[in-house]
Design a protein around this motif. Structure first.
Motif, short mmCIF file in Angstrom:
data_model
loop_
_atom_site.label_atom_id
_atom_site.label_comp_id
_atom_site.label_asym_id
_atom_site.label_seq_id
_atom_site.Cartn_x
_atom_site.Cartn_y
_atom_site.Cartn_z
N ASP A 1 0.98 -1.38 -0.30
CA ASP A 1 0.09 -0.20 0.13
C ASP A 1 0.76 1.43 0.00
O ASP A 1 0.46 1.98 -0.19
CB ASP A 1 -0.94 0.44 1.17
CG ASP A 1 -2.15 -1.29 1.10
OD1 ASP A 1 -2.58 -1.63 -0.10
OD2 ASP A 1 -2.78 -1.58 2.30
N ALA A 2 2.16 0.91 0.53
CA ALA A 2 2.47 2.37 0.28
C ALA A 2 4.08 2.63 -0.57
O ALA A 2 4.76 3.91 -1.08
CB ALA A 2 3.55 2.35 1.52
N ILE A 3 3.44 1.50 -2.27
CA ILE A 3 4.62 1.59 -2.98
C ILE A 3 3.75 2.85 -3.99
O ILE A 3 4.66 4.20 -4.25
CB ILE A 3 3.89 0.69 -4.01
CG1 ILE A 3 5.08 -0.68 -3.12
CG2 ILE A 3 4.79 1.01 -5.14
CD1 ILE A 3 6.46 -0.54 -2.97
N ALA A 4 2.73 3.37 -4.34
CA ALA A 4 2.02 4.51 -4.88
C ALA A 4 2.77 5.46 -4.48
O ALA A 4 3.11 6.38 -5.10
CB ALA A 4 0.73 4.78 -4.67
N PRO A 5 2.54 5.81 -3.17
CA PRO A 5 2.90 6.77 -2.49
C PRO A 5 4.09 7.30 -2.19
O PRO A 5 5.28 8.31 -3.06
CB PRO A 5 2.74 7.44 -0.87
CG PRO A 5 1.64 5.72 -0.42
CD PRO A 5 1.37 4.88 -2.11
N ALA A 6 4.96 6.34 -2.13
CA ALA A 6 6.42 5.71 -2.38
C ALA A 6 6.95 6.67 -3.38
O ALA A 6 7.88 7.66 -3.83
CB ALA A 6 7.09 5.03 -2.09
N LEU A 7 6.94 5.82 -4.44
CA LEU A 7 6.80 6.62 -6.41
C LEU A 7 6.53 7.84 -6.37
O LEU A 7 7.15 8.77 -7.19
CB LEU A 7 6.30 5.73 -6.74
CG LEU A 7 7.15 3.65 -7.20
CD1 LEU A 7 5.60 2.76 -7.95
CD2 LEU A 7 8.28 3.86 -7.64
N SER A 8 5.30 8.13 -5.92
CA SER A 8 4.83 9.55 -6.53
C SER A 8 5.90 10.52 -5.71
O SER A 8 6.48 11.43 -6.18
CB SER A 8 3.57 9.57 -6.39
OG SER A 8 3.06 9.48 -4.25
N LEU A 9 6.13 10.16 -4.95
CA LEU A 9 7.56 11.08 -4.13
C LEU A 9 8.54 11.21 -4.72
O LEU A 9 9.17 13.22 -5.15
CB LEU A 9 8.12 10.88 -2.77
CG LEU A 9 7.19 11.10 -1.54
CD1 LEU A 9 7.75 10.86 -0.04
CD2 LEU A 9 6.90 12.95 -1.16
#
Lengths: 324, 324
Positions: free
Chosen positions: A60-68
């Motif tokens: 679940d943290a992959i999308a926000p991590a990549l967006s950052l």
């Protein structure tokens, strides 16, 4: 729990899977270029690490991590253009390989792409993640604006400088950790402590960067030593040098600050010498320690078993004791 | 139901209420400047009008409408910089009043601000609105990239050109209408018909713009007549002129296209004359009609009582019969 190396490998894999299959190709090749230059991937790593404190699976943290990571690289792309920088990670910058317009437009597309990625987050986190992301992104623009304005000023105060690096650098680390906390299901309290932890680590990290520019080892520091000195960057050291200098040192500093033509080695040597005379290395180190201690109080306020915090502790140590 | 004038008043009011109370001020003053230059506010109007077809209260459509207007103005800001345009709506452009870096950074902040605004939409619409907004925003960047690439090419085909204006201009009108449909609670079918309606109206609108650049009335057209001709813009007319020209006309066109120094009035006169000889006014008008007819089939496929469509019909007429 994943190790730091496993976290980094996961991020590299996910970044390499990012495909901007949109047309025209010419708009997306510069984006893939800057993302391929590497970098430490610290920001997305912090998101995954923070999530992993609370949850075994970090999906679940992959999308926000990549967006950052995409947003961070966008800021590098546009900042390099605004600063007319020729190199980034020892490779030519986007506006050098292509041109200014391509750098502007590909950067614009990267901001939008970062929202596209974060919008793929789980619906229950979406609103909170987007709001945090947006607040952070606007803060970073504000930090860059201050940074540019400081270029033409000699009277930047320490308070102003610390606010600038808070906005330009620290909030993104803080945001990264909090996004991990949110997707990991941390309590509001823990999420806020992780945010504050990241903020203070970020401030310390930037001060360390200022320090390494003057006293770093050219073989291990990623950038040229003295780069800040040569372009009269108002760092923590220069601001305090201008404040603490004797009349004679003042004269010397102003002489070099206004000189248009000079021997770079000579200028760096002079500044380093004055900084030494004024004890600025120790002063900066003590400020770094101050932020580190504040960070630690937030760290120890987290309501999680000690053994969950190993990787975060490891990364923080790397960030603060880095020579790179 | 609100009249077109009431819709426009509501938008002006909402735009004037937009406050970017962030620091530093210097980052937000250029944003408020470009938003204050006015413009037709057609895009946000379309969102409110579409919403109002399905719902008496248009409050839910305000956030997406404003985000579109802010994003649209961001594209103008960065496009003006990339095109080195001095004027926008008869006022100096942002990069002229301030500088290139301010234009870059304030534009960046506008993209983020547009997401901030749309993120304030009702949770039940959020994901769909953001995804549509993002797809549209990336398409617009693609359109701008094509537009810039076409500058250095003489072999742009009609198909390529129509794809460029679809991306650069038409999708934003389509998106505006669909956002209104979504927040108004329209069926998927109606939302898609409104999207397609907007797309075809948008294509017709841009072709009308191409036409007015050549044959418009200088007193009513908002831009200088012949601007496209002077900068060799590959418009629908020029592309077809290059395709249909006799060897003699080809020679004449290429002579003017490659000439660095020329009398502007003379160049405009020559192009207008060749366009007339080739019947390009009629050809463009017939293409506009073709798109308008396609738009109408989508219009008549909407499952709503006829009396709900009065304002939308009114705006479309204004858009296509405009002399501005």
């Amino acid at each position: 729990m994943l190790s730091f190396d496993e976290i980094l490998q996961r991020i590299e894999h996910e970044v390499s899977c990012l495909h901007f299959n949109c047309s025209p190709n010419s708009l997306y090749i510069p984006i893939e270029y800057i993302l391929s230059l590497g970098g430490k991937r610290i920001r997305p790593a912090l998101t995954l690490i923070a999530c992993n404190i609370y949850k075994d699976t970090i999906d679940d943290a992959i999308a926000p991590a990549l967006s950052l990571e995409v947003f961070h690289n966008f800021t590098l792309l546009h900042d390099d253009l605004m600063d007319q920088a020729d190199k980034r990670r020892n490779k030519p910058t986007v506006h050098k390989i292509w041109n200014a317009n391509t750098a502007i437009l590909s950067g614009d597309a990267m901001v939008i792409a970062s929202y596209k990625i974060i919008a793929g987050s789980k619906p229950e986190f979406l609103k909170e993640l987007i709001d945090l992301f947006t607040t952070t992104a606007l803060a970073i623009c504000g930090g860059q604006q201050y940074d540019m304005e400081f270029e033409s000023r000699l009277d930047v105060s320490e308070v102003e400088y610390l606010e600038m690096i808070r906005l330009k650098t620290a909030v993104l680390l803080a945001c990264g950790l909090k996004m991990g906390a949110i997707t990991g299901g941390a309590s509001k309290n823990d999420a806020e402590h992780l945010y504050q932890y990241g903020l203070h680590i970020g401030l310390a990290f930037q001060l360390k960067d200022d320090l390494l520019d003057v006293f770093g080892d050219p073989d291990t520091f990623g950038k040229n030593i003295g780069g800040d000195i040569l372009c009269n960057k108002k760092t923590f050291l220069l601001i305090n040098a201008l404040k603490k200098a004797s009349p004679e040192q003042q004269k010397e500093l102003h002489h070099w600050l206004t000189k248009k033509e000079f021997d770079p080695t000579e200028k760096i040597k002079t500044f380093r010498c004055i900084y030494n005379e004024l004890g600025l290395k120790e002063m900066t180190e003590s400020k770094i320690q101050e932020y580190y201690q504040k960070a630690l109080t937030h760290f120890s306020s987290l309501h999680v078993p000690e053994e969950k915090l190993g990787v975060l502790k490891e990364v923080s140590t790397i960030l603060l004791h880095r020579e790179f």
